[in-house]
Structure formats: structure tokens, C-alpha cells
Design a protein around this motif. Structure first.
Motif, mmCIF file in Angstrom:
data_model
loop_
_atom_site.group_PDB
_atom_site.id
_atom_site.type_symbol
_atom_site.label_atom_id
_atom_site.label_comp_id
_atom_site.label_asym_id
_atom_site.label_seq_id
_atom_site.Cartn_x
_atom_site.Cartn_y
_atom_site.Cartn_z
ATOM 1 N N GLY A 52 -25.059 -26.272 -40.497
ATOM 2 C CA GLY A 52 -25.549 -25.241 -39.596
ATOM 3 C C GLY A 52 -24.954 -23.896 -39.945
ATOM 4 O O GLY A 52 -24.873 -23.534 -41.124
ATOM 5 N N TRP A 53 -24.477 -23.167 -38.921
ATOM 6 C CA TRP A 53 -23.885 -21.849 -39.130
ATOM 7 C C TRP A 53 -22.430 -21.833 -38.710
ATOM 8 O O TRP A 53 -22.100 -22.212 -37.578
ATOM 9 C CB TRP A 53 -24.645 -20.795 -38.319
ATOM 10 N N GLU B 104 -24.346 -19.702 -43.498
ATOM 11 C CA GLU B 104 -25.073 -20.946 -43.247
ATOM 12 C C GLU B 104 -24.557 -22.029 -44.185
ATOM 13 O O GLU B 104 -24.276 -21.780 -45.356
ATOM 14 C CB GLU B 104 -26.567 -20.735 -43.460
ATOM 15 N N THR C 189 -27.484 -27.044 -36.985
ATOM 16 C CA THR C 189 -28.859 -26.634 -37.275
ATOM 17 C C THR C 189 -29.801 -26.968 -36.128
ATOM 18 O O THR C 189 -30.710 -26.197 -35.816
ATOM 19 C CB THR C 189 -29.341 -27.310 -38.568
#
Length: 274
Positions: A158-159, A154, A173
Motif C-alpha cells: 500500500g502506501w 507506494e 491498498t
């Protein structure tokens, strides 16, 4: 011969230890007897994975977790000062030199590993150091394509994720509607391929053409809750995310479709299965 790749080779010799396999150029690899198939004869073809062992080319019918150019989650079977040995699904472990470790690899733990060929040593090598959000050209997918994901980590945006074992992308996100964990596997969808070659990914499909998936998810949740959900089009995005793991936009599309099909009834604060 394609080092670190699965390929079809021809049986050219047999002995008590195994078989000698050759490619079209005549280059040879040894297949140990344990992997030999009795019904095969000299001149027959066999699909194998080619790797190195003691500076020699060897072959196996085992399927590795990943090939050269790919990512996979692997467990460390031995950690030494010089590097770590990782289980990558075949008889020979994958070596990650200490200098290619982002953090020290600990025996028994799992790591995301990228496999490449070291240009200097000409050896198949692993690394846990890789560029985040790289730029790509001539990608083999388009917007909307369903893909397999490995969750990396993360970040502020976001990821970061691995797409189809080969590419790195990003889930913003705002597109995350469920709890995610590093190294877990998910299904996703290509959201956008940007002009700079970076890839945006979503955990959910977009558009009305995919609304059936969301409708079914809501129906499943209604059945789990005895036909009643305390959600409606007035619910907050956070409430919807926590309960059914989708955006408010997709939730409203889905319940609208279910209401039109006379499957549910929508009240001020709840939906009910008819």
C-alpha cells in the motif's frame, strides 16, 4: 537547553545586536535583533526555537517546518558534493550530509526529511534515509483517532505514510479510494495499532458513528450532478471508488441512511436526490 526545539527562555541581557536568552540552568542562546520584540524587558520570557549557527546556540521566533524528531517536506536551496542545504522555514538552512541522502538531492526539488541530532558531531542534521514501518511503544493515539498524514511512497502492500510528523505507518491498498501522490498531505484515521508496534492507517473513518461524513460526501456529489448518480448498492467496488472515493461498505451504509431519512431514492442502477 533543548536543541532543535521550541521552548520558553528568559531575557537576561540586551545589546545593539540582539538579546541573550537563558534557560533555567543558565545556558545561553543569542536572539538576533531582527527577531526581538520592543515591548519585552530583561527578565521577561519569550518563546523561541533554538538552533546552531557557527557552533553557537541561536534563537529565532520563526516557526520551523519541523523540529528534531519530526518529518517535513522541504525544498533544496543548494546542493554541494558534501551535502545539501534545505529550507526548513527559519533563517538558517538545514544541512543533509551526502551520506544521509537516499538519492542525490537536487537543487529546487522537494524531499521528505527527518531531523535528528548527530550523536558524533552533536549537530542538528537532516536525512532522507529512514526505516520503513518501524515498531513503536507508548503511542499517543488510539484506534479511530484522526491524524495528519504525509504520503511517503507506494509499496507492494500500500502506501507508507508519516503520521503527525513523527511516526511512520501504512495504508493498505484495500483502504485506498483516491489517487495519492508522494509528498502530498492528507487526513487519515488510526485503523489499528498492532502488537508488534506497527501502525495501520485508513483514509476514511470506520463505523456507523462516522457515517455522516460519507452521507455528506454523497449529497455533495449528487448536487454536483444535478441530483442524480448512476451508482447503487449493486455497483462494483471499483465504480464506487472512482466516483465517490469510498469503499462499497461505507457507500451502502451512507445511502441506506439517506434513504431512511427520505433524502434520496434508490433504483436498480442509480440514486436520485428527492
Amino acid at each position: 537547553m533543548l536543541l532543535g526545539k521550541t521552548q520558553t527562555l528568559k531575557i537576561s541581557e540586551k545589546n545593539s545586536s540582539g538579546w541573550i536568552l537563558t534557560d533555567e540552568s543558565g545556558e545561553k542562546a543569542f536572539l538576533p535583533k531582527i527577531f526581538a520584540q520592543d515591548e519585552k524587558e530583561i527578565g521577561d520570557e519569550i518563546e523561541v526555537f533554538v538552533y546552531q549557527d557557527d557552533n553557537k546556540l541561536k534563537a529565532t521566533t520563526e516557526i520551523p517546518l519541523a523540529e528534531v524528531g519530526e518529518f517535513a517536506v522541504m525544498s533544496c536551496v543548494q546542493s554541494l558534493p558534501s551535502g545539501a542545504f534545505m529550507d526548513w522555514g527559519i533563517i538558517k538552512d538545514l544541512f543533509i550530509p551526502y551520506k544521509q541522502q537516499k538519492t542525490k538531492i537536487i537543487e529546487g526539488k522537494r524531499y521528505l526529511v527527518h531531523i535528528y541530532i548527530d550523536d558524533e558531531l552533536e549537530l542538528i542534521t537532516g536525512t532522507t534515509k529512514f526505516k520503513r514501518n518501524p515498531q513503536y511503544q507508548d503511542l499517543p493515539f488510539k484506534k479511530g483517532d484522526k491524524v495528519d498524514l504525509i504520503m511517503m511512497n507506494e509499496s507492494e502492500l500500500g502506501w507508507n505514510v508519516v503520521i503527525n510528523k513523527k511516526y511512520i505507518g501504512l495504508i493498505y491498498t484495500s483502504d485506498v479510494f483516491k489517487k495519492l501522490y508522494p509528498l502530498s498531505e492528507e487526513s487519515g484515521y488510526i485503523k489499528a495499532i498492532r502488537e508488534d508496534g506497527k501502525i495501520d492507517v485508513s483514509l476514511q473513518p470506520e463505523g456507523f458513528e462516522n457515517i455522516d461524513e460519507f452521507k455528506q460526501k454523497i449529497l455533495d456529489k449528487l448536487e454536483e450532478n444535478y441530483g442524480l448518480l448512476y451508482l447503487s448498492d449493486k455497483s462494483s467496488p471499483e465504480e464506487i471508488k472512482d466516483e465517490v472515493q469510498m469503499s462499497k461498505k461505507n457507500f451502502k451504509k451512507a445511502i441506506g441512511g439517506l434513504y431512511k431519512d427520505k433524502i434520496i431514492d434508490i433504483s436498480e442502477d442509480k440514486i436520485k436526490l428527492l
